[in-house]
Design a protein around this motif. Structure first.
Motif, PDB file in Angstrom:
ATOM      1  N   LEU A 314       0.891  -1.156   0.000  1.00  0.00           N
ATOM      2  CA  LEU A 314       0.000   0.000   0.000  1.00  0.00           C
ATOM      3  C   LEU A 314       0.925   1.200   0.000  1.00  0.00           C
ATOM      4  O   LEU A 314       1.744   1.337   0.912  1.00  0.00           O
ATOM      5  N   HIS A 315       0.832   2.047  -1.032  1.00  0.00           N
ATOM      6  CA  HIS A 315       1.848   3.091  -1.155  1.00  0.00           C
ATOM      7  C   HIS A 315       1.337   4.328  -1.874  1.00  0.00           C
ATOM      8  O   HIS A 315       0.289   4.320  -2.525  1.00  0.00           O
ATOM      9  N   GLY A 316       2.104   5.393  -1.713  1.00  0.00           N
ATOM     10  CA  GLY A 316       1.811   6.634  -2.407  1.00  0.00           C
ATOM     11  C   GLY A 316       2.144   6.534  -3.878  1.00  0.00           C
ATOM     12  O   GLY A 316       2.986   5.750  -4.287  1.00  0.00           O
ATOM     13  N   ASN A 317       1.476   7.363  -4.675  1.00  0.00           N
ATOM     14  CA  ASN A 317       1.635   7.284  -6.117  1.00  0.00           C
ATOM     15  C   ASN A 317       1.404   8.654  -6.731  1.00  0.00           C
ATOM     16  O   ASN A 317       0.412   9.308  -6.401  1.00  0.00           O
ATOM     17  N   TYR A 318       2.320   9.077  -7.573  1.00  0.00           N
ATOM     18  CA  TYR A 318       2.238  10.425  -8.148  1.00  0.00           C
ATOM     19  C   TYR A 318       2.207  10.424  -9.667  1.00  0.00           C
ATOM     20  O   TYR A 318       2.171  11.481 -10.291  1.00  0.00           O
ATOM     21  N   TRP A 319       2.247   9.245 -10.312  1.00  0.00           N
ATOM     22  CA  TRP A 319       2.503   9.209 -11.751  1.00  0.00           C
ATOM     23  C   TRP A 319       1.300   8.861 -12.617  1.00  0.00           C
ATOM     24  O   TRP A 319       1.408   8.848 -13.824  1.00  0.00           O
ATOM     25  N   SER A 320       0.158   8.530 -12.064  1.00  0.00           N
ATOM     26  CA  SER A 320      -0.971   8.099 -12.888  1.00  0.00           C
ATOM     27  C   SER A 320      -1.737   9.289 -13.448  1.00  0.00           C
ATOM     28  O   SER A 320      -2.175  10.171 -12.709  1.00  0.00           O
ATOM     29  N   VAL A 321      -1.918   9.295 -14.737  1.00  0.00           N
ATOM     30  CA  VAL A 321      -2.706  10.316 -15.422  1.00  0.00           C
ATOM     31  C   VAL A 321      -3.557   9.599 -16.461  1.00  0.00           C
ATOM     32  O   VAL A 321      -3.028   8.821 -17.258  1.00  0.00           O
ATOM     33  N   PRO A 322      -4.899   9.797 -16.440  1.00  0.00           N
ATOM     34  CA  PRO A 322      -5.649  10.670 -15.536  1.00  0.00           C
ATOM     35  C   PRO A 322      -5.814  10.063 -14.154  1.00  0.00           C
ATOM     36  O   PRO A 322      -5.542   8.891 -13.949  1.00  0.00           O
ATOM     37  N   ASP A 323      -6.312  10.899 -13.234  1.00  0.00           N
ATOM     38  CA  ASP A 323      -6.472  10.522 -11.832  1.00  0.00           C
ATOM     39  C   ASP A 323      -7.426   9.331 -11.690  1.00  0.00           C
ATOM     40  O   ASP A 323      -8.596   9.429 -12.015  1.00  0.00           O
ATOM     41  N   GLY A 336      -2.997   1.764  -4.232  1.00  0.00           N
ATOM     42  CA  GLY A 336      -2.365   3.063  -4.408  1.00  0.00           C
ATOM     43  C   GLY A 336      -3.186   4.188  -3.809  1.00  0.00           C
ATOM     44  O   GLY A 336      -4.413   4.211  -3.907  1.00  0.00           O
ATOM     45  N   LEU A 337      -2.496   5.129  -3.163  1.00  0.00           N
ATOM     46  CA  LEU A 337      -3.099   6.340  -2.612  1.00  0.00           C
ATOM     47  C   LEU A 337      -2.449   7.554  -3.267  1.00  0.00           C
ATOM     48  O   LEU A 337      -1.256   7.528  -3.589  1.00  0.00           O
ATOM     49  N   LYS A 338      -3.224   8.600  -3.423  1.00  0.00           N
ATOM     50  CA  LYS A 338      -2.732   9.809  -4.076  1.00  0.00           C
ATOM     51  C   LYS A 338      -1.559  10.405  -3.308  1.00  0.00           C
ATOM     52  O   LYS A 338      -1.568  10.489  -2.089  1.00  0.00           O
ATOM     53  N   ASP A 339      -0.514  10.801  -4.055  1.00  0.00           N
ATOM     54  CA  ASP A 339       0.671  11.386  -3.446  1.00  0.00           C
ATOM     55  C   ASP A 339       1.310  12.340  -4.445  1.00  0.00           C
ATOM     56  O   ASP A 339       0.791  12.518  -5.565  1.00  0.00           O
ATOM     57  N   VAL A 340       2.409  12.953  -4.051  1.00  0.00           N
ATOM     58  CA  VAL A 340       3.186  13.809  -4.944  1.00  0.00           C
ATOM     59  C   VAL A 340       4.609  13.283  -4.976  1.00  0.00           C
ATOM     60  O   VAL A 340       5.041  12.544  -4.088  1.00  0.00           O
ATOM     61  N   LYS A 341       5.358  13.652  -6.007  1.00  0.00           N
ATOM     62  CA  LYS A 341       6.755  13.224  -6.123  1.00  0.00           C
ATOM     63  C   LYS A 341       7.534  13.713  -4.911  1.00  0.00           C
ATOM     64  O   LYS A 341       7.476  14.884  -4.541  1.00  0.00           O
ATOM     65  N   GLY A 342       8.251  12.793  -4.291  1.00  0.00           N
ATOM     66  CA  GLY A 342       8.973  13.126  -3.076  1.00  0.00           C
ATOM     67  C   GLY A 342       8.180  12.884  -1.818  1.00  0.00           C
ATOM     68  O   GLY A 342       8.742  12.874  -0.725  1.00  0.00           O
ATOM     69  N   GLY A 343       6.847  12.707  -1.950  1.00  0.00           N
ATOM     70  CA  GLY A 343       5.993  12.447  -0.798  1.00  0.00           C
ATOM     71  C   GLY A 343       5.656  13.707  -0.030  1.00  0.00           C
ATOM     72  O   GLY A 343       6.431  14.665   0.009  1.00  0.00           O
TER      73      GLY A 343
END
Length: 395
Positions: A314-323, A336-343
């Motif tokens: 279970l982890h953060g993820n910043y690369w999926s487009v579209p949401d 996957g949970l919504k995140d930003v690059k670098g966390g």
């Protein structure tokens, strides 16, 4: 009453174990280099029976090492290994070149290149256990505070054939008292759990009296050790793969509802109860290490929480487009949970990571997959009490 929070799709996001194929990843990152070409660790990842004369080294081919953390695990006790970076930042070595016997080493290294791109490497190896001896590697670590779903797990360095002798030499007790029973997974793993999840505040003590116990013909135990851990608050999170949500309950009260993305139809997420085994601020995820082809290689996955030995996170993820969060399942089997690059602590992934413990329970329902195997990670909660207690060697 705990406030009920509902995360909405505020940020561009990501899928558990990846979303697109190699072409889409290439557009986001460029083609990431192979782990061994970025951060080189010796002894090799997964190496066993490493001899005492072997030297531990961490190097980068280019750029510099930003951080290196090495931990030695012996008798359920984790000890940081002190070391130093070279003046140019390209290598790290321990202060003491001698490796301990019968120990497990964990290396976490983060490198940064000249353009500021970061890459992470997580490796483990175990050192030589002298002939005619065996030890048990214990989860969780001594003096830790864990979630309500923690299972005591002993992984033996040699196959045990006299299970009854070994089982008699291991005692797991709790304060306040509760019935705790063992279950064998093959000849090299012995787990302990109560009938139901631990009560918050419980102190659990594990006594290993393995020294001189014959676990197999001519093979004797080495340890005589007591360790303990404390059960913190209860947190159980229910992931509904069909509804694309995760409901987080703290001590029985709904704390938050978080939008998620689970495994896509061709790579679904396991159903069942899983326990957080380790928590990593950042890690690398490569599809080839979990049985896929070259679908993805992400060097800096943030807020990663391992749920199975086979690679479910279970982890953060910043690369999926579209949401996809709260809408569709697009990952390769992770949650996957919504995140930003670098966390960031301000994202759903960061929020959940900051409020989690090793030993917390994550249960997945309504996925088009089978129930996770009880031996895959700390999955013993998926067994009935009757089935769990039936495998004791002491009748």
């Amino acid at each position: 009453m705990a406030a009920v929070l509902t995360w909405t799709a505020l940020l561009a996001g990501a899928a558990g174990c990846t979303t697109g194929g190699p072409e889409s990843l290439g557009r986001v990152f460029g083609k990431p280099p192979a782990p061994e070409d970025v951060v080189r660790v010796a002894p090799a990842d997964g190496a066993k029976d490493v001899r005492p004369g072997t030297r531990l080294r961490v190097r980068v081919a280019g750029g510099r090492l930003e951080s290196v953390r090495v931990v030695r695990a012996e008798d359920a006790q984790d000890t940081p290994v002190p070391g130093r970076l070279s003046p140019d930042g390209r290598s790290w070595r321990p202060d003491d070149d001698r490796l301990a016997l019968a120990a497990k080493y964990t290396v976490d290294a983060v490198a940064v290149d000249d353009d500021g791109h970061r890459a992470a490497r997580h490796t483990t190896f175990t050192t030589y256990v002298p002939d005619e001896r065996f030890i048990g590697y214990v989860t969780p670590e001594n003096r830790s505070v864990v979630g309500t779903g923690m299972i005591v797990s002993l992984s033996f360095s040699r196959t045990v054939t006299d299970r009854a002798a070994v089982e008699r030499a291991v005692r797991v007790s709790a304060d306040p008292p509760v019935e705790i029973r063992p279950h064998w997974f093959g000849g090299d793993r012995l787990d302990f759990r109560p009938h139901h999840y631990w009560r918050p505040g419980t102190r659990v003590t594990v006594d290993l009296r393995l020294r001189d116990v014959q676990g197999a013909p001519g093979v004797y135990g080495l340890q005589y050790k007591t360790f303990s851990f404390t059960v913190g608050r209860s947190q159980v999170s229910l992931v509904d793969a069909a509804a694309h949500t995760m409901r987080v309950r703290r001590d029985g009260e709904l704390l938050a509802t978080v939008p998620i993305t689970a495994g896509a139809p061709e790579s679904t997420t396991y159903n069942g109860k899983m326990v957080v085994m380790e928590m990593l601020d950042v890690t690398r995820m490569n599809s080839r290490t979990v049985g896929f082809g070259g679908e993805y290689d992400i060097p800096d996955v943030p807020h990663a929480m391992r749920l199975t030995d086979s690679g479910t996170f279970l982890h953060g993820n910043y690369w999926s487009v579209p949401d996809p969060f709260g809408r569709t399942n697009v990952s390769h089997g992770c949650v996957g949970l919504k995140d930003v690059k670098g966390g960031s602590s301000g994202t759903p992934a960061g929020w959940f990571f900051d409020r989690s413990l090793v030993g917390d329970v994550v249960e997945v329902v309504n996925s088009e997959d089978r129930t996770v195997s009880p031996s895959n990670g700390l999955g013993g909660w998926n067994m009935s009490w009757a089935d769990w207690t039936a495998d004791s060697a002491l009748k």
